[in-house]
Write a protein that holds these residues in place. Structure first.
Motif, PDB file in Angstrom:
ATOM      1  N   ARG A  88       0.837  -1.201   0.000  1.00 47.39           N
ATOM      2  CA  ARG A  88       0.000   0.000   0.000  1.00 47.39           C
ATOM      3  C   ARG A  88       0.872   1.252   0.000  1.00 47.39           C
ATOM      4  O   ARG A  88       1.851   1.335   0.742  1.00 47.39           O
ATOM      5  N   PHE A  89       0.492   2.206  -0.838  1.00 45.89           N
ATOM      6  CA  PHE A  89       1.222   3.469  -0.857  1.00 45.89           C
ATOM      7  C   PHE A  89       1.208   4.076   0.532  1.00 45.89           C
ATOM      8  O   PHE A  89       0.201   4.051   1.229  1.00 45.89           O
ATOM      9  N   GLY A  90       2.365   4.587   0.941  1.00 46.29           N
ATOM     10  CA  GLY A  90       2.500   5.201   2.254  1.00 46.29           C
ATOM     11  C   GLY A  90       3.035   4.257   3.317  1.00 46.29           C
ATOM     12  O   GLY A  90       3.456   4.713   4.376  1.00 46.29           O
ATOM     13  N   MET A  91       3.025   2.935   3.052  1.00 52.00           N
ATOM     14  CA  MET A  91       3.526   2.005   4.075  1.00 52.00           C
ATOM     15  C   MET A  91       5.035   2.162   4.221  1.00 52.00           C
ATOM     16  O   MET A  91       5.719   2.605   3.301  1.00 52.00           O
ATOM     17  N   ASP A  92       5.551   1.809   5.398  1.00 51.60           N
ATOM     18  CA  ASP A  92       6.984   1.976   5.650  1.00 51.60           C
ATOM     19  C   ASP A  92       7.788   0.845   4.980  1.00 51.60           C
ATOM     20  O   ASP A  92       7.237  -0.177   4.570  1.00 51.60           O
ATOM     21  N   GLU A  93       9.084   1.070   4.901  1.00 52.43           N
ATOM     22  CA  GLU A  93       9.981   0.138   4.211  1.00 52.43           C
ATOM     23  C   GLU A  93       9.922  -1.264   4.807  1.00 52.43           C
ATOM     24  O   GLU A  93       9.818  -2.252   4.086  1.00 52.43           O
ATOM     25  N   ARG A  94      10.007  -1.357   6.110  1.00 52.25           N
ATOM     26  CA  ARG A  94      10.044  -2.667   6.763  1.00 52.25           C
ATOM     27  C   ARG A  94       8.776  -3.473   6.478  1.00 52.25           C
ATOM     28  O   ARG A  94       8.830  -4.663   6.164  1.00 52.25           O
ATOM     29  N   THR A  95       7.629  -2.841   6.562  1.00 48.77           N
ATOM     30  CA  THR A  95       6.360  -3.521   6.303  1.00 48.77           C
ATOM     31  C   THR A  95       6.271  -3.967   4.846  1.00 48.77           C
ATOM     32  O   THR A  95       5.827  -5.084   4.552  1.00 48.77           O
ATOM     33  N   ALA A  96       6.706  -3.107   3.924  1.00 50.08           N
ATOM     34  CA  ALA A  96       6.683  -3.450   2.500  1.00 50.08           C
ATOM     35  C   ALA A  96       7.623  -4.619   2.209  1.00 50.08           C
ATOM     36  O   ALA A  96       7.252  -5.570   1.519  1.00 50.08           O
ATOM     37  N   GLN A  97       8.837  -4.570   2.750  1.00 50.85           N
ATOM     38  CA  GLN A  97       9.786  -5.659   2.522  1.00 50.85           C
ATOM     39  C   GLN A  97       9.267  -6.960   3.125  1.00 50.85           C
ATOM     40  O   GLN A  97       9.414  -8.025   2.531  1.00 50.85           O
ATOM     41  N   TRP A  98       8.671  -6.886   4.291  1.00 48.00           N
ATOM     42  CA  TRP A  98       8.156  -8.084   4.959  1.00 48.00           C
ATOM     43  C   TRP A  98       7.088  -8.757   4.092  1.00 48.00           C
ATOM     44  O   TRP A  98       7.062  -9.973   3.935  1.00 48.00           O
ATOM     45  N   ALA A  99       6.180  -7.964   3.523  1.00 44.98           N
ATOM     46  CA  ALA A  99       5.118  -8.518   2.679  1.00 44.98           C
ATOM     47  C   ALA A  99       5.705  -9.219   1.453  1.00 44.98           C
ATOM     48  O   ALA A  99       5.326 -10.340   1.127  1.00 44.98           O
ATOM     49  N   VAL A 100       6.658  -8.573   0.784  1.00 47.38           N
ATOM     50  CA  VAL A 100       7.266  -9.157  -0.414  1.00 47.38           C
ATOM     51  C   VAL A 100       8.093 -10.383  -0.053  1.00 47.38           C
ATOM     52  O   VAL A 100       8.115 -11.367  -0.793  1.00 47.38           O
ATOM     53  N   ALA A 101       8.742 -10.367   1.097  1.00 46.19           N
ATOM     54  CA  ALA A 101       9.590 -11.485   1.518  1.00 46.19           C
ATOM     55  C   ALA A 101       8.809 -12.776   1.731  1.00 46.19           C
ATOM     56  O   ALA A 101       9.395 -13.854   1.758  1.00 46.19           O
ATOM     57  N   THR A 102       7.498 -12.694   1.852  1.00 45.09           N
ATOM     58  CA  THR A 102       6.709 -13.917   2.002  1.00 45.09           C
ATOM     59  C   THR A 102       6.594 -14.693   0.696  1.00 45.09           C
ATOM     60  O   THR A 102       6.230 -15.867   0.721  1.00 45.09           O
ATOM     61  N   VAL A 103       6.903 -14.046  -0.443  1.00 43.48           N
ATOM     62  CA  VAL A 103       6.843 -14.738  -1.735  1.00 43.48           C
ATOM     63  C   VAL A 103       8.151 -14.710  -2.523  1.00 43.48           C
ATOM     64  O   VAL A 103       8.292 -15.439  -3.498  1.00 43.48           O
ATOM     65  N   ALA A 104       9.108 -13.887  -2.124  1.00 42.68           N
ATOM     66  CA  ALA A 104      10.353 -13.760  -2.901  1.00 42.68           C
ATOM     67  C   ALA A 104      11.486 -13.255  -2.013  1.00 42.68           C
ATOM     68  O   ALA A 104      11.249 -12.677  -0.957  1.00 42.68           O
ATOM     69  N   ASP A 105      12.703 -13.455  -2.486  1.00 41.83           N
ATOM     70  CA  ASP A 105      13.891 -12.996  -1.789  1.00 41.83           C
ATOM     71  C   ASP A 105      14.086 -11.508  -2.078  1.00 41.83           C
ATOM     72  O   ASP A 105      14.202 -11.102  -3.236  1.00 41.83           O
ATOM     73  N   VAL A 106      14.117 -10.684  -1.042  1.00 37.19           N
ATOM     74  CA  VAL A 106      14.207  -9.227  -1.178  1.00 37.19           C
ATOM     75  C   VAL A 106      15.666  -8.779  -1.126  1.00 37.19           C
ATOM     76  O   VAL A 106      16.429  -9.211  -0.271  1.00 37.19           O
ATOM     77  N   ARG A 107      16.025  -7.895  -2.040  1.00 35.67           N
ATOM     78  CA  ARG A 107      17.376  -7.316  -2.101  1.00 35.67           C
ATOM     79  C   ARG A 107      17.282  -5.797  -2.089  1.00 35.67           C
ATOM     80  O   ARG A 107      16.409  -5.215  -2.745  1.00 35.67           O
ATOM     81  N   ASP A 108      18.186  -5.144  -1.366  1.00 38.86           N
ATOM     82  CA  ASP A 108      18.223  -3.680  -1.366  1.00 38.86           C
ATOM     83  C   ASP A 108      18.553  -3.183  -2.766  1.00 38.86           C
ATOM     84  O   ASP A 108      19.257  -3.838  -3.529  1.00 38.86           O
ATOM     85  N   ASP A 109      18.057  -1.997  -3.078  1.00 39.86           N
ATOM     86  CA  ASP A 109      18.272  -1.390  -4.385  1.00 39.86           C
ATOM     87  C   ASP A 109      18.480   0.106  -4.184  1.00 39.86           C
ATOM     88  O   ASP A 109      18.537   0.586  -3.047  1.00 39.86           O
ATOM     89  N   TRP A 110      18.565   0.861  -5.267  1.00 40.65           N
ATOM     90  CA  TRP A 110      18.762   2.303  -5.185  1.00 40.65           C
ATOM     91  C   TRP A 110      17.911   2.978  -6.249  1.00 40.65           C
ATOM     92  O   TRP A 110      17.850   2.531  -7.396  1.00 40.65           O
ATOM     93  N   VAL A 111      17.224   4.055  -5.865  1.00 35.58           N
ATOM     94  CA  VAL A 111      16.449   4.881  -6.784  1.00 35.58           C
ATOM     95  C   VAL A 111      16.744   6.331  -6.438  1.00 35.58           C
ATOM     96  O   VAL A 111      16.647   6.724  -5.266  1.00 35.58           O
ATOM     97  N   CYS A 112      17.111   7.120  -7.431  1.00 35.39           N
ATOM     98  CA  CYS A 112      17.421   8.528  -7.219  1.00 35.39           C
ATOM     99  C   CYS A 112      16.211   9.238  -6.611  1.00 35.39           C
ATOM    100  O   CYS A 112      15.094   9.103  -7.081  1.00 35.39           O
ATOM    101  N   GLY A 113      16.445   9.991  -5.545  1.00 41.22           N
ATOM    102  CA  GLY A 113      15.395  10.754  -4.900  1.00 41.22           C
ATOM    103  C   GLY A 113      14.600   9.976  -3.868  1.00 41.22           C
ATOM    104  O   GLY A 113      13.695  10.531  -3.256  1.00 41.22           O
ATOM    105  N   ALA A 114      14.922   8.692  -3.698  1.00 39.98           N
ATOM    106  CA  ALA A 114      14.205   7.876  -2.713  1.00 39.98           C
ATOM    107  C   ALA A 114      15.158   7.511  -1.578  1.00 39.98           C
ATOM    108  O   ALA A 114      16.330   7.226  -1.811  1.00 39.98           O
ATOM    109  N   ARG A 115      14.654   7.500  -0.360  1.00 36.96           N
ATOM    110  CA  ARG A 115      15.495   7.151   0.788  1.00 36.96           C
ATOM    111  C   ARG A 115      15.707   5.654   0.888  1.00 36.96           C
ATOM    112  O   ARG A 115      16.688   5.192   1.446  1.00 36.96           O
ATOM    113  N   TRP A 116      14.791   4.864   0.324  1.00 36.88           N
ATOM    114  CA  TRP A 116      14.950   3.412   0.343  1.00 36.88           C
ATOM    115  C   TRP A 116      14.342   2.802  -0.917  1.00 36.88           C
ATOM    116  O   TRP A 116      13.465   3.380  -1.547  1.00 36.88           O
ATOM    117  N   ALA A 117      14.869   1.651  -1.286  1.00 34.62           N
ATOM    118  CA  ALA A 117      14.375   0.910  -2.445  1.00 34.62           C
ATOM    119  C   ALA A 117      14.771  -0.549  -2.289  1.00 34.62           C
ATOM    120  O   ALA A 117      15.767  -0.867  -1.635  1.00 34.62           O
TER     121      ALA A 117
END
Length: 148
Positions: free
Chosen positions: A20-49
């Protein structure tokens, strides 16, 4: 199946929930981690990706964005989500559906998808592809300004 939900975010496969838009990084990563392996990334202008691979698709998500040029407002929490197809799968439908309003965006040739979306797709959605099938779809918390 992934389901794009304009104004909300992206429903993940199985029982993984919804990004959901607005959710924090940890919650978003946790949701995705239930179906796939999550890796840190980089996006210009974003504090996390981060990014994850799932059945021939790459999911990219980023948040806490700022825009020093003033083209759009700063967005706290999850601000953008994208799905990109593996280049080796572009000759046919994707193994995993990516749906918007009942239309499998990676399941049909680009002209058919464009015709089905002719009722003006949401301004927060971006479609990419120059071949027979779409290569990428992204959705944002707010409309993305067009570069001039």
């Amino acid at each position: 199946m992934f389901e794009f939900l304009p104004g909300v975010g992206l429903r993940l496969p199985g029982c993984a929930g919804t990004l959901r838009f607005g959710m924090d990084e940890r919650t978003a990563q946790w949701a995705v981690a239930t179906v796939a392996d999550v890796r840190d990334d980089w996006v210009c202008g974003a504090r996390w990706a981060f990014r994850a691979q799932y059945r021939g698709l790459t999911l990219d998500a980023y948040g806490d964005t700022t825009d020093r040029r003033g083209r759009h407002q700063d967005a706290p929490g999850l601000a953008g989500i994208g799905l990109t197809r593996d280049p080796f799968t572009l000759t046919g439908p994707s193994a995993c559906p990516a749906v918007l309003g009942g239309i499998d965006l990676f399941g049909y040739p680009t002209p058919e998808v464009s015709d089905a979306l002719s009722d003006s797709p949401p301004p927060t959605l971006r479609l990419s592809g120059d071949g027979l099938y779409l290569t990428a779809v992204s959705i944002h918390a707010e409309p993305v300004p067009v570069e001039t």
